[in-house]
Design an enzyme around this catalytic site. Structure first.
Site, PDB file in Angstrom:
ATOM      1  N   ASP A  23     -21.928 -12.780   3.586  1.00 31.39           N
ATOM      2  CA  ASP A  23     -21.495 -14.160   3.348  1.00 31.39           C
ATOM      3  C   ASP A  23     -22.742 -15.042   3.405  1.00 31.39           C
ATOM      4  O   ASP A  23     -23.410 -15.116   4.442  1.00 31.39           O
ATOM      5  CB  ASP A  23     -20.508 -14.538   4.455  1.00 31.39           C
ATOM      6  CG  ASP A  23     -20.008 -15.967   4.340  1.00 31.39           C
ATOM      7  OD1 ASP A  23     -20.538 -16.734   3.506  1.00 31.39           O
ATOM      8  OD2 ASP A  23     -19.093 -16.306   5.104  1.00 31.39           O
ATOM      9  N   ILE A  24     -23.058 -15.698   2.299  1.00 31.10           N
ATOM     10  CA  ILE A  24     -24.306 -16.477   2.229  1.00 31.10           C
ATOM     11  C   ILE A  24     -24.313 -17.629   3.245  1.00 31.10           C
ATOM     12  O   ILE A  24     -25.381 -18.047   3.697  1.00 31.10           O
ATOM     13  CB  ILE A  24     -24.572 -16.971   0.786  1.00 31.10           C
ATOM     14  CG1 ILE A  24     -26.063 -17.296   0.601  1.00 31.10           C
ATOM     15  CG2 ILE A  24     -23.686 -18.143   0.412  1.00 31.10           C
ATOM     16  CD1 ILE A  24     -26.496 -17.443  -0.830  1.00 31.10           C
ATOM     17  N   GLY A  39     -15.344 -21.421  -5.083  1.00 32.85           N
ATOM     18  CA  GLY A  39     -16.262 -20.299  -4.916  1.00 32.85           C
ATOM     19  C   GLY A  39     -17.291 -20.529  -3.830  1.00 32.85           C
ATOM     20  O   GLY A  39     -16.997 -21.102  -2.770  1.00 32.85           O
ATOM     21  N   VAL A  40     -18.508 -20.101  -4.099  1.00 36.45           N
ATOM     22  CA  VAL A  40     -19.562 -20.184  -3.084  1.00 36.45           C
ATOM     23  C   VAL A  40     -19.888 -21.644  -2.749  1.00 36.45           C
ATOM     24  O   VAL A  40     -20.230 -21.976  -1.609  1.00 36.45           O
ATOM     25  CB  VAL A  40     -20.802 -19.360  -3.529  1.00 36.45           C
ATOM     26  CG1 VAL A  40     -21.584 -20.031  -4.643  1.00 36.45           C
ATOM     27  CG2 VAL A  40     -21.693 -19.034  -2.352  1.00 36.45           C
ATOM     28  N   ASP A  41     -19.767 -22.516  -3.726  1.00 34.20           N
ATOM     29  CA  ASP A  41     -20.016 -23.951  -3.537  1.00 34.20           C
ATOM     30  C   ASP A  41     -19.082 -24.513  -2.449  1.00 34.20           C
ATOM     31  O   ASP A  41     -19.528 -25.187  -1.500  1.00 34.20           O
ATOM     32  CB  ASP A  41     -19.759 -24.642  -4.894  1.00 34.20           C
ATOM     33  CG  ASP A  41     -20.251 -26.068  -4.964  1.00 34.20           C
ATOM     34  OD1 ASP A  41     -20.934 -26.510  -4.033  1.00 34.20           O
ATOM     35  OD2 ASP A  41     -19.942 -26.735  -5.975  1.00 34.20           O
ATOM     36  N   ASN A  85     -22.047 -27.249  -9.194  1.00 33.30           N
ATOM     37  CA  ASN A  85     -21.813 -27.802 -10.530  1.00 33.30           C
ATOM     38  C   ASN A  85     -22.588 -29.119 -10.608  1.00 33.30           C
ATOM     39  O   ASN A  85     -23.094 -29.612  -9.598  1.00 33.30           O
ATOM     40  CB  ASN A  85     -20.317 -27.973 -10.823  1.00 33.30           C
ATOM     41  CG  ASN A  85     -19.653 -28.900  -9.838  1.00 33.30           C
ATOM     42  OD1 ASN A  85     -20.013 -30.075  -9.748  1.00 33.30           O
ATOM     43  ND2 ASN A  85     -18.704 -28.386  -9.073  1.00 33.30           N
ATOM     44  N   TYR A 104     -17.902 -19.286 -13.534  1.00 29.40           N
ATOM     45  CA  TYR A 104     -18.630 -19.517 -14.796  1.00 29.40           C
ATOM     46  C   TYR A 104     -18.679 -18.282 -15.703  1.00 29.40           C
ATOM     47  O   TYR A 104     -19.289 -18.321 -16.779  1.00 29.40           O
ATOM     48  CB  TYR A 104     -20.031 -20.065 -14.519  1.00 29.40           C
ATOM     49  CG  TYR A 104     -20.047 -21.532 -14.091  1.00 29.40           C
ATOM     50  CD1 TYR A 104     -18.877 -22.281 -14.008  1.00 29.40           C
ATOM     51  CD2 TYR A 104     -21.246 -22.175 -13.785  1.00 29.40           C
ATOM     52  CE1 TYR A 104     -18.893 -23.617 -13.620  1.00 29.40           C
ATOM     53  CE2 TYR A 104     -21.279 -23.517 -13.403  1.00 29.40           C
ATOM     54  CZ  TYR A 104     -20.097 -24.232 -13.326  1.00 29.40           C
ATOM     55  OH  TYR A 104     -20.129 -25.555 -12.951  1.00 29.40           O
ATOM     56  N   GLY A 127     -19.041 -15.942 -11.178  1.00 25.77           N
ATOM     57  CA  GLY A 127     -17.687 -16.164 -10.688  1.00 25.77           C
ATOM     58  C   GLY A 127     -16.920 -17.028 -11.679  1.00 25.77           C
ATOM     59  O   GLY A 127     -16.610 -16.595 -12.796  1.00 25.77           O
ATOM     60  N   SER A 185     -23.439 -17.951 -11.472  1.00 26.99           N
ATOM     61  CA  SER A 185     -22.680 -17.968 -12.743  1.00 26.99           C
ATOM     62  C   SER A 185     -21.720 -16.803 -12.969  1.00 26.99           C
ATOM     63  O   SER A 185     -21.057 -16.759 -14.003  1.00 26.99           O
ATOM     64  CB  SER A 185     -23.608 -18.063 -13.968  1.00 26.99           C
ATOM     65  OG  SER A 185     -24.139 -19.355 -14.084  1.00 26.99           O
TER      66      SER A 185
HETATM   67  P1  ADP Z   1     -20.279 -19.838 -10.492  1.00 27.48           P
HETATM   68  O1  ADP Z   1     -19.458 -21.077 -10.700  1.00 27.48           O
HETATM   69  O2  ADP Z   1     -21.773 -20.091 -10.624  1.00 27.48           O
HETATM   70  O3  ADP Z   1     -19.785 -18.693 -11.315  1.00 27.48           O
HETATM   71  P2  ADP Z   1     -18.925 -18.863  -8.069  1.00 27.48           P
HETATM   72  O4  ADP Z   1     -19.004 -19.480  -6.719  1.00 27.48           O
HETATM   73  O5  ADP Z   1     -17.618 -18.911  -8.771  1.00 27.48           O
HETATM   74  O6  ADP Z   1     -20.124 -19.508  -8.937  1.00 27.48           O
HETATM   75  O7  ADP Z   1     -19.344 -17.341  -7.960  1.00 27.48           O
HETATM   76  C1  ADP Z   1     -20.661 -16.892  -7.812  1.00 27.48           C
HETATM   77  C2  ADP Z   1     -20.658 -15.639  -6.965  1.00 27.48           C
HETATM   78  O8  ADP Z   1     -20.630 -16.032  -5.574  1.00 27.48           O
HETATM   79  C3  ADP Z   1     -19.458 -14.718  -7.143  1.00 27.48           C
HETATM   80  O9  ADP Z   1     -19.925 -13.377  -7.172  1.00 27.48           O
HETATM   81  C4  ADP Z   1     -18.634 -14.943  -5.877  1.00 27.48           C
HETATM   82  O10 ADP Z   1     -17.890 -13.788  -5.513  1.00 27.48           O
HETATM   83  C5  ADP Z   1     -19.746 -15.180  -4.889  1.00 27.48           C
HETATM   84  N1  ADP Z   1     -19.376 -15.807  -3.607  1.00 27.48           N
HETATM   85  C6  ADP Z   1     -18.293 -16.580  -3.304  1.00 27.48           C
HETATM   86  N2  ADP Z   1     -18.344 -16.953  -2.005  1.00 27.48           N
HETATM   87  C7  ADP Z   1     -19.462 -16.392  -1.474  1.00 27.48           C
HETATM   88  C8  ADP Z   1     -20.069 -16.383  -0.171  1.00 27.48           C
HETATM   89  N3  ADP Z   1     -19.530 -17.055   0.846  1.00 27.48           N
HETATM   90  N4  ADP Z   1     -21.230 -15.678  -0.001  1.00 27.48           N
HETATM   91  C9  ADP Z   1     -21.801 -15.017  -1.032  1.00 27.48           C
HETATM   92  N5  ADP Z   1     -21.299 -14.989  -2.281  1.00 27.48           N
HETATM   93  C10 ADP Z   1     -20.136 -15.661  -2.494  1.00 27.48           C
END
Ligand code: ADP
Length: 186
Positions: free
Chosen positions: A16-17, A38-40, A30, A135, A133, A131
Site C-alpha cells: 500500500d503506497i 483509486g490511489v488518489d 487528476n 485511466y 486503473g 494510469s
Molecule cells: P489512474 O487513474 O492513473 O489509472 P488508479 O488509482 O485508478 O490511477 O490506479 C492506478 C494503480 O494504483 C492501480 O493499479 C491501482 O490498483 C493502484 N492502487 C490503488 N490504491 C493503491 C494503494 N493504496 N497503493 C498502491 N497502489 C494502489
C-alpha cells in the site's frame, strides 16, 4: 525484486503506497488535484485534509486556476503520511487512437516526478502504477514505459532509491517481466 542501476536502486514491491516511508510518494492524480478514486483517494484519505488545502494553493498560485497538465508534476507535503512529500502527477487516459502521444506523456510523469524529487534533494521515491486503473492503460504497455523511464533516469543521474509500489501480485509479475528485459536484454 531489487536491482542496482548506476549506484541507484530500482525495487518492485506489492504494498500500500500510503504506508511507504520513502522521502516522497507519487500520486496518480487528476488535473483538478482535488482528489478522486483509486490511489488518489487513498492518499488523500491517509494524508488528511491538509493535503487538499495544499493542492488548492498550488492550483490558485502556481497554476493560476488551471488544471495540472497530463505528464506534469507538482509537490506538496505529505502531512499525516509516513512519506515527507507527495508528488502529484497526472497520467494519460488510455485511448488507442492516440497511443504514441500518450506513451510520451506517461513517460513524462515518471521523469518529471524524479526530476522534481531531485530538485528537492530527495533520495527515495515510491510510484504507483500510473494510469493502469481508472485511466485504463494496458498494463504491459504502461509497465514497459514506467520501467524504461525510471531506468533511463537512474542510468544518467545520482538519485538513490526508486520503488514501484504495486497493488497486486499480478501487476508485480507484469512489471517484473519488463524489469527482467532491461537487466538481461536478449
Ligand atoms: P489512474 O487513474 O492513473 O489509472 P488508479 O488509482 O485508478 O490511477 O490506479 C492506478 C494503480 O494504483 C492501480 O493499479 C491501482 O490498483 C493502484 N492502487 C490503488 N490504491 C493503491 C494503494 N493504496 N497503493 C498502491 N497502489 C494502489
Amino acid at each position: 525484486m531489487k536491482v542496482e542501476i548506476n549506484g541507484n536502486t530500482l525495487e518492485l514491491t506489492v504494498a500500500d503506497i500510503t504506508k511507504q516511508n520513502t522521502d516522497a510518494i507519487v500520486n496518480a492524480a487528476n488535473g483538478t488535484l482535488m482528489g478522486g478514486g483509486g490511489v488518489d483517494g487513498a492518499i488523500h484519505q491517509a494524508a488528511g485534509s491538509k493535503l487538499v488545502q495544499a493542492c488548492k494553493t498550488i492550483r490558485e498560485q502556481k497554476l493560476h486556476g488551471e488544471r495540472l497538465s497530463t505528464g506534469e508534476a507538482v509537490i506538496t507535503n505529505g502531512f499525516q503520511l509516513p512519506a515527507a512529500y507527495v508528488i502529484h502527477t497526472v497520467g494519460p487516459v488510455w485511448n488507442e487512437s492516440n497511443a504514441s502521444t500518450l506513451d510520451q506523456k506517461l513517460m513524462n510523469c515518471y521523469i518529471n516526478s524524479l526530476q522534481l524529487a531531485s530538485n528537492y534533494d530527495l533520495s527515495s521515491i515510491s510510484f504507483p502504477s500510473i494510469s493502469t486503473g481508472i485511466y485504463r492503460y494496458p498494463l504491459d504497455r504502461a509497465a514497459q514505459i514506467a520501467i524504461r523511464s525510471i531506468g533511463q533516469y537512474l542510468q544518467s543521474h545520482r538519485f538513490g532509491e526508486a520503488t514501484m509500489t504495486l497493488s497486486s501480485k499480478d501487476d508485480y509479475y507484469v512489471y517484473k517481466t519488463e524489469l527482467d528485459k532491461i537487466i538481461n536484454p536478449t
